[in-house]
Motif scaffolding. Structure first.
Motif, PDB file in Angstrom:
ATOM      1  N   VAL A  16      43.344  29.641  36.218  1.00 17.46           N
ATOM      2  CA  VAL A  16      42.978  30.506  37.337  1.00 17.46           C
ATOM      3  C   VAL A  16      43.914  30.273  38.521  1.00 17.46           C
ATOM      4  N   LYS A  17      44.206  29.012  38.808  1.00 15.52           N
ATOM      5  CA  LYS A  17      45.074  28.694  39.949  1.00 15.52           C
ATOM      6  C   LYS A  17      46.480  29.272  39.757  1.00 15.52           C
ATOM      7  N   ILE A  18      47.027  29.137  38.551  1.00 15.83           N
ATOM      8  CA  ILE A  18      48.364  29.680  38.295  1.00 15.83           C
ATOM      9  C   ILE A  18      48.334  31.197  38.426  1.00 15.83           C
ATOM     10  N   ALA A  19      47.333  31.826  37.827  1.00 15.40           N
ATOM     11  CA  ALA A  19      47.231  33.290  37.925  1.00 15.40           C
ATOM     12  C   ALA A  19      47.128  33.725  39.385  1.00 15.40           C
ATOM     13  N   ALA A  20      46.329  33.004  40.172  1.00 16.35           N
ATOM     14  CA  ALA A  20      46.176  33.359  41.584  1.00 16.35           C
ATOM     15  C   ALA A  20      47.508  33.272  42.320  1.00 16.35           C
ATOM     16  N   GLU A  21      48.301  32.227  42.025  1.00 18.67           N
ATOM     17  CA  GLU A  21      49.614  32.111  42.675  1.00 18.67           C
ATOM     18  C   GLU A  21      50.553  33.222  42.227  1.00 18.67           C
ATOM     19  N   VAL A  22      50.587  33.488  40.932  1.00 14.56           N
ATOM     20  CA  VAL A  22      51.455  34.543  40.411  1.00 14.56           C
ATOM     21  C   VAL A  22      51.099  35.888  41.034  1.00 14.56           C
ATOM     22  N   LEU A  23      49.816  36.103  41.267  1.00 18.22           N
ATOM     23  CA  LEU A  23      49.336  37.370  41.809  1.00 18.22           C
ATOM     24  C   LEU A  23      49.392  37.430  43.334  1.00 18.22           C
ATOM     25  N   GLY A  24      49.810  36.340  43.970  1.00 22.65           N
ATOM     26  CA  GLY A  24      49.894  36.322  45.426  1.00 22.65           C
ATOM     27  C   GLY A  24      48.554  36.231  46.125  1.00 22.65           C
ATOM     28  N   GLN A 148      58.758  35.302  27.067  1.00 22.62           N
ATOM     29  CA  GLN A 148      58.364  35.067  28.452  1.00 22.62           C
ATOM     30  C   GLN A 148      58.821  36.263  29.288  1.00 22.62           C
ATOM     31  N   THR A 149      57.876  36.863  29.981  1.00 24.06           N
ATOM     32  CA  THR A 149      58.155  38.040  30.791  1.00 24.06           C
ATOM     33  C   THR A 149      58.433  37.634  32.239  1.00 24.06           C
ATOM     34  N   ASP A 153      52.274  36.730  31.679  1.00 19.20           N
ATOM     35  CA  ASP A 153      50.959  37.307  31.412  1.00 19.20           C
ATOM     36  C   ASP A 153      49.951  36.196  31.135  1.00 19.20           C
ATOM     37  N   ILE A 154      48.704  36.583  30.968  1.00 18.51           N
ATOM     38  CA  ILE A 154      47.639  35.594  30.838  1.00 18.51           C
ATOM     39  C   ILE A 154      47.786  34.771  29.557  1.00 18.51           C
ATOM     40  N   GLY A 155      48.386  35.337  28.522  1.00 17.31           N
ATOM     41  CA  GLY A 155      48.620  34.558  27.309  1.00 17.31           C
ATOM     42  C   GLY A 155      49.608  33.435  27.554  1.00 17.31           C
ATOM     43  N   GLN A 156      50.706  33.748  28.215  1.00 15.13           N
ATOM     44  CA  GLN A 156      51.720  32.735  28.531  1.00 15.13           C
ATOM     45  C   GLN A 156      51.148  31.660  29.453  1.00 15.13           C
ATOM     46  N   ILE A 157      50.396  32.079  30.456  1.00 18.15           N
ATOM     47  CA  ILE A 157      49.795  31.118  31.388  1.00 18.15           C
ATOM     48  C   ILE A 157      48.847  30.179  30.647  1.00 18.15           C
ATOM     49  N   THR A 158      48.031  30.736  29.764  1.00 16.05           N
ATOM     50  CA  THR A 158      47.050  29.916  29.058  1.00 16.05           C
ATOM     51  C   THR A 158      47.727  28.962  28.090  1.00 16.05           C
ATOM     52  N   LEU A 159      48.777  29.416  27.412  1.00 19.40           N
ATOM     53  CA  LEU A 159      49.500  28.527  26.513  1.00 19.40           C
ATOM     54  C   LEU A 159      50.108  27.363  27.292  1.00 19.40           C
ATOM     55  N   ALA A 160      50.717  27.650  28.441  1.00 19.75           N
ATOM     56  CA  ALA A 160      51.292  26.577  29.257  1.00 19.75           C
ATOM     57  C   ALA A 160      50.211  25.575  29.661  1.00 19.75           C
ATOM     58  N   CYS A 161      49.044  26.066  30.036  1.00 22.60           N
ATOM     59  CA  CYS A 161      47.948  25.170  30.414  1.00 22.60           C
ATOM     60  C   CYS A 161      47.465  24.346  29.222  1.00 22.60           C
ATOM     61  N   LEU A 185      57.874  25.430  26.898  1.00 14.91           N
ATOM     62  CA  LEU A 185      57.152  24.948  28.073  1.00 14.91           C
ATOM     63  C   LEU A 185      58.119  24.574  29.193  1.00 14.91           C
ATOM     64  N   ASP A 186      59.253  23.994  28.842  1.00 12.15           N
ATOM     65  CA  ASP A 186      60.262  23.667  29.861  1.00 12.15           C
ATOM     66  C   ASP A 186      60.740  24.935  30.574  1.00 12.15           C
ATOM     67  N   ARG A 187      60.963  26.006  29.808  1.00 10.83           N
ATOM     68  CA  ARG A 187      61.385  27.269  30.418  1.00 10.83           C
ATOM     69  C   ARG A 187      60.295  27.832  31.318  1.00 10.83           C
ATOM     70  N   PHE A 188      59.061  27.777  30.836  1.00  9.44           N
ATOM     71  CA  PHE A 188      57.947  28.286  31.635  1.00  9.44           C
ATOM     72  C   PHE A 188      57.851  27.529  32.959  1.00  9.44           C
ATOM     73  N   ALA A 189      57.914  26.209  32.894  1.00  8.36           N
ATOM     74  CA  ALA A 189      57.799  25.379  34.093  1.00  8.36           C
ATOM     75  C   ALA A 189      58.914  25.679  35.087  1.00  8.36           C
ATOM     76  N   ALA A 190      60.114  25.949  34.562  1.00  9.16           N
ATOM     77  CA  ALA A 190      61.247  26.254  35.447  1.00  9.16           C
ATOM     78  C   ALA A 190      61.095  27.618  36.105  1.00  9.16           C
ATOM     79  N   ARG A 191      60.436  28.548  35.416  1.00  6.18           N
ATOM     80  CA  ARG A 191      60.319  29.917  35.919  1.00  6.18           C
ATOM     81  C   ARG A 191      59.066  30.141  36.749  1.00  6.18           C
ATOM     82  N   VAL A 192      58.056  29.289  36.581  1.00  5.75           N
ATOM     83  CA  VAL A 192      56.767  29.486  37.240  1.00  5.75           C
ATOM     84  C   VAL A 192      56.437  28.230  38.046  1.00  5.75           C
ATOM     85  N   PRO A 193      56.856  28.171  39.306  1.00  6.01           N
ATOM     86  CA  PRO A 193      56.632  26.963  40.116  1.00  6.01           C
ATOM     87  C   PRO A 193      55.170  26.550  40.222  1.00  6.01           C
TER      88      PRO A 193
END
Length: 201
Positions: A16-24, A148-149, A153-161, A185-193
């Motif tokens: 939820v926290k990651i989604a909230a940040e991504v969504l501003g 990775q888009t 999306d919520i699938g990518q966020i949930t997999l990272a979590c 996961l390394d790519r996701f972490a680099a792209r999604v602070p």
């Protein structure tokens, strides 16, 4: 101001926290601790199940289950952001979310078995079943890591979590067998602070 009842280590809260940040929307949410082992009356009034995450809206309405909360936040941000509108992309994201939530469910059962049962009461066959679920799901994802888009999306966020939770609670044992997922996961972490910012302390 919305209120998110949380526990810092919860992977569902992290979603939820990651989604909230991504969504501003992070600056519109106040985070408050919630004790799910001995929940106080006020928390049970917000969520009779005594589970996290629970989102309290500005009018006092409560939403719970990370999937419902993220869908609401996506709607609040205009829709079609972390939950794609186009059917093929939407159901791919929801499918990946379901698979990743399943990994989390199995991992949590392993954690709870160790946390709440005395050693003589622990059932190894039950633990093995949960490890097998995780292993099968990771093998599917290793064979074909998801794209990775630009906006995750919520699938990518949930997999990272889910992978982050396996690092936290199962000592990252998954990493030696799934190198493509490690790279993912390394790519996701680099792209999604937000992934680093929401890491449990």
């Amino acid at each position: 101001m919305m209120i998110l009842r949380h526990s810092p280590a919860s992977p569902f809260v992290r979603k939820v926290k990651i989604a909230a940040e991504v969504l501003g929307l992070a600056d519109r949410i106040e985070v408050q601790d919630a004790d799910t082992v001995a929940p106080e009356a006020a928390f049970l009034a917000q969520n009779a199940l005594g589970k996290i995450p629970t989102l309290v809206l500005e009018d006092g309405t409560t939403l719970f289950d990370s999937r419902v909360i993220v869908e609401y936040l996506d709607h609040l941000a205009g829709g079609g952001r972390v939950l794609p509108k186009e059917p093929t992309a939407r159901f791919a994201a929801l499918r990946l979310q379901a698979l990743s939530d399943g990994i989390l469910d199995a991992a949590l059962l392993i954690v709870y078995e160790g946390r709440y049962r005395e050693p003589p009461m622990r059932l190894q066959s039950w633990l093995d079943r949960q490890h097998d679920k995780i292993g099968r799901a990771l093998a599917v994802l290793e064979a074909s890591p998801p794209d990775q888009t630009d906006v995750p999306d919520i699938g990518q966020i949930t997999l990272a979590c889910a992978l982050g939770y396996l690092d936290l609670r199962l000592a990252g044992a998954w990493r030696k067998d799934y190198p493509r997922l490690v790279a993912w996961l390394d790519r996701f972490a680099a792209r999604v602070p937000a992934f680093a910012r929401t890491k449990p302390a």
